[in-house]
Design an enzyme around this catalytic site. Structure first.
Site, PDB file in Angstrom:
ATOM      1  N   ASP A  83       0.881  -1.237  -0.021  1.00  0.00           N
ATOM      2  CA  ASP A  83       0.086  -0.055   0.108  1.00  0.00           C
ATOM      3  C   ASP A  83       1.005   1.322  -0.103  1.00  0.00           C
ATOM      4  O   ASP A  83       2.087   1.286  -0.364  1.00  0.00           O
ATOM      5  CB  ASP A  83      -1.078  -0.018   1.357  1.00  0.00           C
ATOM      6  CG  ASP A  83      -2.346   0.653   0.951  1.00  0.00           C
ATOM      7  OD1 ASP A  83      -2.245   1.939   0.976  1.00  0.00           O
ATOM      8  OD2 ASP A  83      -3.249  -0.099   0.735  1.00  0.00           O
ATOM      9  N   ASP A  84       0.395   2.509   0.386  1.00  0.00           N
ATOM     10  CA  ASP A  84       0.947   3.619   0.645  1.00  0.00           C
ATOM     11  C   ASP A  84       2.299   3.470   1.120  1.00  0.00           C
ATOM     12  O   ASP A  84       2.550   2.701   1.859  1.00  0.00           O
ATOM     13  CB  ASP A  84       0.060   4.838   1.061  1.00  0.00           C
ATOM     14  CG  ASP A  84       0.422   6.185   0.586  1.00  0.00           C
ATOM     15  OD1 ASP A  84       1.390   6.477   0.004  1.00  0.00           O
ATOM     16  OD2 ASP A  84      -0.677   6.864   1.049  1.00  0.00           O
ATOM     17  N   CYS A 133      -2.567   9.446  -0.071  1.00  0.00           N
ATOM     18  CA  CYS A 133      -3.067   9.827   0.979  1.00  0.00           C
ATOM     19  C   CYS A 133      -2.099  10.288   2.079  1.00  0.00           C
ATOM     20  O   CYS A 133      -2.332  10.985   3.159  1.00  0.00           O
ATOM     21  CB  CYS A 133      -3.971   8.776   1.253  1.00  0.00           C
ATOM     22  SG  CYS A 133      -5.452   8.542   0.105  1.00  0.00           S
ATOM     23  N   LYS A 159      -3.742  -0.816  -6.875  1.00  0.00           N
ATOM     24  CA  LYS A 159      -4.783  -0.055  -6.149  1.00  0.00           C
ATOM     25  C   LYS A 159      -4.306   1.217  -6.243  1.00  0.00           C
ATOM     26  O   LYS A 159      -3.515   1.836  -5.943  1.00  0.00           O
ATOM     27  CB  LYS A 159      -4.542  -0.686  -4.702  1.00  0.00           C
ATOM     28  CG  LYS A 159      -5.544   0.091  -3.640  1.00  0.00           C
ATOM     29  CD  LYS A 159      -5.344  -0.378  -2.259  1.00  0.00           C
ATOM     30  CE  LYS A 159      -6.114   0.557  -1.170  1.00  0.00           C
ATOM     31  NZ  LYS A 159      -5.855   0.198  -0.025  1.00  0.00           N
ATOM     32  N   ASP A 161      -6.042   4.924  -5.385  1.00  0.00           N
ATOM     33  CA  ASP A 161      -6.580   5.786  -4.316  1.00  0.00           C
ATOM     34  C   ASP A 161      -7.230   7.133  -4.879  1.00  0.00           C
ATOM     35  O   ASP A 161      -6.937   7.529  -6.182  1.00  0.00           O
ATOM     36  CB  ASP A 161      -5.770   5.881  -3.129  1.00  0.00           C
ATOM     37  CG  ASP A 161      -6.393   5.850  -1.688  1.00  0.00           C
ATOM     38  OD1 ASP A 161      -7.710   6.087  -1.668  1.00  0.00           O
ATOM     39  OD2 ASP A 161      -5.652   5.592  -0.759  1.00  0.00           O
ATOM     40  N   ARG A 223     -14.327   0.486  -4.345  1.00  0.00           N
ATOM     41  CA  ARG A 223     -14.640   0.444  -3.007  1.00  0.00           C
ATOM     42  C   ARG A 223     -16.026   1.165  -3.129  1.00  0.00           C
ATOM     43  O   ARG A 223     -16.520   2.015  -3.554  1.00  0.00           O
ATOM     44  CB  ARG A 223     -13.724   1.461  -2.407  1.00  0.00           C
ATOM     45  CG  ARG A 223     -12.551   0.948  -2.114  1.00  0.00           C
ATOM     46  CD  ARG A 223     -12.466  -0.091  -0.735  1.00  0.00           C
ATOM     47  NE  ARG A 223     -12.856   0.618   0.424  1.00  0.00           N
ATOM     48  CZ  ARG A 223     -12.065   1.144   1.123  1.00  0.00           C
ATOM     49  NH1 ARG A 223     -10.749   1.281   0.804  1.00  0.00           N
ATOM     50  NH2 ARG A 223     -12.327   2.050   2.023  1.00  0.00           N
ATOM     51  N   ASP A 227     -12.954   3.379   4.951  1.00  0.00           N
ATOM     52  CA  ASP A 227     -11.758   2.388   5.359  1.00  0.00           C
ATOM     53  C   ASP A 227     -12.399   1.552   6.579  1.00  0.00           C
ATOM     54  O   ASP A 227     -12.888   2.110   7.710  1.00  0.00           O
ATOM     55  CB  ASP A 227     -10.451   3.096   5.622  1.00  0.00           C
ATOM     56  CG  ASP A 227      -9.700   3.691   4.634  1.00  0.00           C
ATOM     57  OD1 ASP A 227     -10.265   3.317   3.339  1.00  0.00           O
ATOM     58  OD2 ASP A 227      -8.970   4.462   4.772  1.00  0.00           O
TER      59      ASP A 227
END
Length: 536
Positions: A83-84, A133, A159, A161, A223, A227
């Site tokens: 992820d990030d 993010c 993924k 965002d 999504r 979250d």
């Protein structure tokens, strides 16, 4: 008799005149991106839930090896996704993304190669905005450059965002229009690389983007929720916000209620319910926990082959709510071999007996049916009743075999007298739209969720509402933003009526009408067939 016969005649005439127009309006349907990927919901792991920004080469490789050795890969989990926070704080002189050298000393391609050497696939994170993010470089204005870089590294899953979007560059456009533009840009960029890459939209979830209504041709999954957090309340909220979106999903295009929190803080009972619900909804199974040190209980839940088989069923038809009352939910999902998967879910804090029937889940034509408990493995037979004592915050999941399977329930509110379904005209989401009846079609504008005394639609974005808090006969029944008002509270009664809690009046099909487009209102309860409803 209801007053104003002239009003009735005029309304009937208008309904007839409008029918040709309404018939031209297509209801939404599931359509897939067409890249041949994610024909069943993706299964894998993502580091964010357990580790946040602490992603690293060592973590990704250790987790991939754990999945290879602990039975997860054998059970069907494929993707190892980071992820990030994997990248450096700025691009290089050529405008390319750069990995954080302290976290990934050998670079991203080396990590991808290691993951591939184990027979697994590798996923990466980016953002549609100017920054992620967590504040690292976003892909806005660099879509093709970043897609090419990902492909060169051997990325199999992206993924994408929805932070730091430069809305000022899209003057006059809604958030949904901007989302369509930016996600389509990356879709096209990934396609142009020639590498098969699953595209996961981690889009805005606040109701402004509504991805389920349009994202099928753009992404493999999108999504549907905020979250997720490692607690029952968060899991429950994400379930409620997703279950009504079943008509939009199918092979290659999936509703994503966010990652799994198995082993991250809920009880084992809650974890099993979580896993059951995600499988029943045909949701992606992307675990967000610590797999290197996962407990035997956590692994036993994540590798339950019988439950995974439901999630991965090739028919790709998500489960829908058969009933929901008092925190007791029944979901049913049609499977490719003719079986039906049933989940009896107890939202409440006390053990409860939850029941349904073979007929209610779409089964018929047999003197008995075989029930297989997908958690215990026990089998039993029934002539029609499907029932279990379900622990607080727990779920019982059955696979029901025998007889024939008709069209499964789809969260409809069925007008008994007319033989039609409660419907939002033209699939609009505009506040104040009066609901009507229409031929049942299984689409999202007929997919009502009865939860906590409210009837919600479009993933909880709108509620069934009595106009302007009025309590007189003839008050129109409409959709409106959910606000918790008394005029959005409804009682499903044992005599087949649905009454407004505030008014005490019955949900009524105007003038006993049976034509498509006949409006629905409140009226004094009178036992008429036009006030009889079946909530499925």
């Amino acid at each position: 008799m209801k007053p104003s016969p002239r009003r009735r005649r005029l309304a009937a005439l208008m309904a007839v005149l409008l029918l040709p127009v309404l018939a031209l309006v297509s209801a939404p349907s599931a359509s897939a991106l067409g890249n041949g990927l994610a024909l069943t919901p993706p299964m894998g792991w993502n580091d964010w839930n357990a580790y946040g920004c602490n992603v690293s080469e060592q973590l990704v490789e250790q987790t991939a090896l754990a999945m290879h050795n602990n039975g997860m890969q054998a059970a069907g989990y494929q993707y190892v996704n980071m992820d990030d926070c994997w990248m450096a704080s700025s691009r290089d002189g050529g405008g390319n993304l750069v990995a954080n050298s302290s976290k990934f000393p050998h670079g991203i391609a080396a990590v991808a190669n290691y993951v591939h050497s184990l027979g697994l696939k590798f996923g990466i994170y980016e953002d549609a905005g100017t920054a992620t993010c967590a504040g690292y470089p976003g892909s806005y204005g660099h879509e093709q450059q970043d897609a090419n870089l990902f492909a060169s590294w051997g990325v199999d899953y992206v993924k994408y965002d929805w932070c730091n979007i430069p809305f000022g560059n899209f003057s006059g456009q809604s958030h949904q229009q901007v989302a369509k533009t930016l996600y389509t840009r990356m879709r096209d960029a990934l396609s142009a690389t020639g590498r098969p890459i699953v595209f996961s939209m981690c889009n805005g979830w606040d109701g402004s983007v509504q991805p389920a209504t349009w994202a099928g041709p753009v992404a493999n999954l999108w999504r549907t929720t905020a979250d997720i957090q490692p607690n029952f309340g968060s899991m429950l909220s994400n379930f409620h916000n997703t279950v009504g979106l079943a008509p939009y999903a199918g092979p290659g295009a999936w509703n994503d209620p966010d990652m799994l929190e198995i082993g991250n803080g809920m009880s084992a009972t809650e974890d099993r319910a979580h896993f059951s619900l995600w499988a029943e909804m045909a949701a992606p199974l992307i675990e967000g926990g610590n797999l290197v040190n996962a407990s035997s209980t956590t692994l036993s839940i994540l590798t339950n082959r019988a439950v995974i088989a439901v999630d991965q069923d090739p028919l790709g038809k998500p489960g829908t709510q058969v009933s929901s009352s008092g925190g007791h939910d029944v979901l049913a999902r049609q499977l490719s071999n003719g079986d039906v998967s049933v989940v009896l879910f107890n939202e409440t804090g006390s053990t409860a007996t939850i029941s349904t029937t073979a007929a209610a889940i779409g089964k018929s034509g047999a003197s008995s049916y075989t029930l297989t408990d997908l958690w215990s493995g026990a089998t039993s037979t029934t002539t029609g009743t499907i029932s279990a004592s379900v622990p607080a915050h727990g779920a019982v999941m059955y696979r029901v075999a025998g007889g024939t399977t008709g069209t499964p329930p789809s969260g409809t509110v069925h007008a008994v007298g007319a033989g039609k379904c409660l419907d939002v005209p033209n699939s609009t989401q505009a506040n104040g739209t009066q609901v009507d009846i229409w031929d049942c079609n299984g689409q999202a504008n007929q997919a009502w969720v009865n939860s906590g005394g409210r009837f919600t639609i479009y993933g909880g974005a709108k509620c069934l509402d009595a106009y302007d808090n009025q309590t007189s006969p003839g008050t129109k029944v409409e959709i409106w933003d959910c606000n918790g008002g008394a005029n959005q509270q409804w009682q499903v009664n044992s005599n087949g009526t649905i009454t407004g809690v505030q008014s005490g009046l019955c949900l009524d099909v105007y003038d006993n009408g049976t034509a498509n487009g006949t409006k629905v209102e409140l009226w004094t309860c009178n036992g008429g067939a036009n006030q009889q409803w079946t909530v499925r």
